[in-house]
Write a protein that holds these residues in place. Structure first.
Motif, PDB file in Angstrom:
ATOM      1  N   ILE A  63      -7.739   2.540   2.340  1.00 50.28           N
ATOM      2  CA  ILE A  63      -8.804   3.050   1.479  1.00 50.28           C
ATOM      3  C   ILE A  63      -8.285   4.054   0.455  1.00 50.28           C
ATOM      4  CG2 ILE A  63     -10.519   2.710   3.296  1.00 50.28           C
ATOM      5  CD1 ILE A  63     -10.610   5.758   3.598  1.00 50.28           C
ATOM      6  N   LEU A  64      -7.107   4.640   0.714  1.00 54.53           N
ATOM      7  CA  LEU A  64      -6.559   5.630  -0.217  1.00 54.53           C
ATOM      8  C   LEU A  64      -6.004   4.982  -1.483  1.00 54.53           C
ATOM      9  CD1 LEU A  64      -5.739   8.550  -0.900  1.00 54.53           C
ATOM     10  CD2 LEU A  64      -3.612   8.156   0.393  1.00 54.53           C
ATOM     11  N   SER A  65      -5.307   3.844  -1.346  1.00 60.45           N
ATOM     12  CA  SER A  65      -4.641   3.253  -2.506  1.00 60.45           C
ATOM     13  C   SER A  65      -5.609   2.873  -3.633  1.00 60.45           C
ATOM     14  CB  SER A  65      -3.782   2.059  -2.087  1.00 60.45           C
ATOM     15  OG  SER A  65      -4.541   1.073  -1.457  1.00 60.45           O
ATOM     16  N   ASN A  97       0.814  -1.211   0.000  1.00 57.39           N
ATOM     17  CA  ASN A  97       0.000   0.000   0.000  1.00 57.39           C
ATOM     18  C   ASN A  97       0.849   1.263   0.000  1.00 57.39           C
ATOM     19  OD1 ASN A  97      -2.696  -0.383  -0.231  1.00 57.39           O
ATOM     20  ND2 ASN A  97      -3.124  -0.475   1.941  1.00 57.39           N
ATOM     21  N   ILE A  98       1.805   1.300   0.928  1.00 53.81           N
ATOM     22  CA  ILE A  98       2.666   2.479   1.071  1.00 53.81           C
ATOM     23  C   ILE A  98       3.453   2.730  -0.206  1.00 53.81           C
ATOM     24  CG2 ILE A  98       4.666   3.413   2.313  1.00 53.81           C
ATOM     25  CD1 ILE A  98       3.603   1.846   4.778  1.00 53.81           C
ATOM     26  N   LEU A  99       3.958   1.655  -0.822  1.00 50.05           N
ATOM     27  CA  LEU A  99       4.704   1.791  -2.066  1.00 50.05           C
ATOM     28  C   LEU A  99       3.811   2.328  -3.192  1.00 50.05           C
ATOM     29  CD1 LEU A  99       6.753  -1.537  -1.926  1.00 50.05           C
ATOM     30  CD2 LEU A  99       7.694   0.774  -1.793  1.00 50.05           C
ATOM     31  N   LEU A 124     -12.040  13.851   2.271  1.00 45.31           N
ATOM     32  CA  LEU A 124     -11.914  15.006   3.168  1.00 45.31           C
ATOM     33  C   LEU A 124     -12.587  14.735   4.506  1.00 45.31           C
ATOM     34  CD1 LEU A 124     -12.520  17.987   0.683  1.00 45.31           C
ATOM     35  CD2 LEU A 124     -10.348  17.284   1.727  1.00 45.31           C
ATOM     36  N   VAL A 125     -13.778  14.139   4.456  1.00 47.04           N
ATOM     37  CA  VAL A 125     -14.490  13.810   5.699  1.00 47.04           C
ATOM     38  C   VAL A 125     -13.721  12.750   6.477  1.00 47.04           C
ATOM     39  CG1 VAL A 125     -16.572  12.716   6.606  1.00 47.04           C
ATOM     40  CG2 VAL A 125     -16.764  14.488   4.864  1.00 47.04           C
ATOM     41  N   PHE A 126     -13.178  11.757   5.780  1.00 45.84           N
ATOM     42  CA  PHE A 126     -12.413  10.712   6.456  1.00 45.84           C
ATOM     43  C   PHE A 126     -11.174  11.304   7.133  1.00 45.84           C
ATOM     44  CE2 PHE A 126      -9.645   7.164   7.145  1.00 45.84           C
ATOM     45  CZ  PHE A 126     -10.485   6.093   7.369  1.00 45.84           C
ATOM     46  N   PHE A 173     -14.372  -3.406   4.258  1.00 45.86           N
ATOM     47  CA  PHE A 173     -13.933  -2.014   4.227  1.00 45.86           C
ATOM     48  C   PHE A 173     -12.440  -1.860   3.948  1.00 45.86           C
ATOM     49  CE2 PHE A 173     -12.845   2.091   6.237  1.00 45.86           C
ATOM     50  CZ  PHE A 173     -13.723   2.899   5.548  1.00 45.86           C
ATOM     51  N   GLY A 174     -11.594  -2.555   4.699  1.00 44.55           N
ATOM     52  CA  GLY A 174     -10.158  -2.349   4.580  1.00 44.55           C
ATOM     53  C   GLY A 174      -9.458  -3.301   3.629  1.00 44.55           C
TER      54      GLY A 174
END
Length: 458
Positions: free
Chosen positions: A134-136, A81-83, A113-115, A425-426
């Motif tokens: 959730i960003l990736s 994910n980080i990569l 933005l809300v998250f 979710f994740g």
């Protein structure tokens, strides 16, 4: 050729990790993501699609950890994910104009933005980890829109998605035959074991395989050459066999409902009901599966008649009613929250959540991000679902069985259905495919709009 290269690199990485050659596996994984991102972003897209299914292997991805004993502890999935995030953000910044033109840019932006707001209010390293999960997939969606431009690119991505299923299907068969270990263990009232393949649990693998149901069917129906059609028939059978091996009621029923809605888009409500009835007959005629579809996961201490006539939580234990009791307990906890917690949530606290499951992602969103997070989460999920359905319906009305619209809708509907009953979710490894199909459908829509505009001008 690029698709094949990315596929082989992901296989090499997966093989290294499976033989506990962690350092070498990390080197291949990191080098592939960084090198592909800098030199060939399309290769990065294909590699992410492959590694999402191969590197999700339960015993591998969850328990291969780095920085053990520190607050920066991360597993293999988190490292990937980080990569992905680190490489994707610069590519998106340099192409930001294309990003803001995306159909789903606004709902994604509002939710993020809300998250972020609720994450800052309830800040912890665990919230940050959840944020990367959730960003990736969101970033992957934007990468797709930037670098997947024409029909050739879309076909390459679809080929990569299909190839990503090969290893999971093979692993599923080997698990079923007892050659590979099955990690998911419950006391089910069913014949045989539930197969999870390279994913954490059977339900995750099940919803993943729903995607290949519509893809394999459409590929088979549209093929004209005999030998190619024969090969596609084998894949169609293997994909559906793998789905049935999961014995995932949620995944199987979501597939059935998605096909019912597709039939409704073509023929209307009455014929779609007949399609649903036919599919139910077929499903319940499969030995072993019919028992799983009808019976609960754990043994009931009361009869089904008692459940409907004497519905009393005090006399029905939590294992008997499963999700109903889980949802009730979480609602009791939510009702005991403060006003601020109702609005902005509790954040993600693994000490509180350990061993407890929501089995409803809207309930989880309310708990973690509050009512503001839930509102924008539902706005994003249902806006995507109804938009894709509208595109698909318009295409079917024109007698075009477009594989990008139909496969996107069937999988997005299945994921939306699963959000009501399971823990999704994740699990960014399956959300990657959600947003990839979403991007393919959007690219198809943009091309149709451009073609119609050119025709009107001419």
């Amino acid at each position: 050729m690029q698709v094949v290269i990315a596929f082989l690199v992901s296989l090499i990485a997966g093989t290294l990790f499976s033989y506990d050659l962690i350092i070498f596996g990390v080197f291949v994984l990191a080098t592939a993501i960084v090198a592909f991102g800098l030199l060939r972003p399309k290769l990065l897209i294909y590699f992410i699609l492959f590694s999402s299914s191969v590197l999700g292997y339960y015993a591998l991805a969850r328990y291969t950890t780095f920085f053990e004993g520190t607050s920066f502890k991360v597993n293999l999935q988190g490292l990937r994910n980080i990569l992905i995030i680190g490489v994707s953000i610069p590519l998106i910044i340099f192409n930001f104009r294309k990003v803001i033109e995306a159909k789903f840019f606004l709902p994604i932006l509002l939710y993020m933005l809300v998250f972020i707001l609720t994450m800052v209010i309830n800040f912890s390293m665990y919230n940050l980890r959840l944020f990367t999960n959730i960003l990736s997939p969101f970033l992957f969606y934007f990468l797709m829109l930037i670098y997947i431009r024409d029909e050739k690119d879309k076909n390459a991505v679809l080929t990569a998605i299909i190839l990503s299923s090969f290893i999971p299907i093979i692993v599923a068969v080997l698990q079923y035959l007892g050659i590979l270990k099955v990690f998911e263990r419950y006391d089910y009232n069913t014949i045989g074991q539930r197969i999870h393949s390279t994913f954490d649990v059977a339900n995750t693998f099940g919803v993943y395989m729903v995607m290949f149901s519509s893809i394999s069917i459409l590929k088979f129906l549209k093929e004209k050459q005999f030998f190619s059609k024969l090969w596609k028939s084998v894949y169609l059978f293997a994909a559906h066999l793998a789905l049935m091996m999961t014995m995932s009621r949620n995944a199987i029923f979501s597939m059935l409902l998605s096909y019912t809605l597709i039939a409704n888009a073509k023929w209307g409500i009455l014929r779609s009901i007949l399609v649903a009835a036919l599919l139910i007959v077929v499903l319940f005629s499969i030995p072993g599966l019919n028992e799983r579809l009808l019976m609960p996961s754990q043994k009931l201490d009361v009869t089904v008649f008692d459940v409907f006539t004497r519905f009393d939580f005090e006399t029905i234990n939590s294992y008997s009613m499963g999700r109903l009791v889980i949802w009730r307990n979480w609602w009791y906890a939510i009702l005991d929250s403060s006003t601020m917690q109702h609005i902005f949530g509790h954040g993600f606290d693994p000490a509180l959540l350990k061993g407890r499951y929501f089995h409803n992602e809207f309930l989880r969103s309310y708990w973690i991000n509050g009512i503001v997070g839930l509102v924008f989460y539902m706005y994003l999920i249902f806006y995507v679902l109804f938009t894709i359905y509208a595109w698909m319906k318009a295409s079917i009305k024109r007698k075009e069985w477009n594989i990008y619209y139909i496969s996107a809708f069937s999988y997005i509907f299945a994921m939306t259905f699963m959000l009501n009953f399971d823990n999704m979710f994740g699990k960014h490894e399956i959300w990657i495919y959600y947003f990839s199909l979403m991007a393919l459908a959007e690219r198809t829509r943009v091309k149709e709009t451009e073609d119609n505009l050119n025709l009107s001008v001419a």
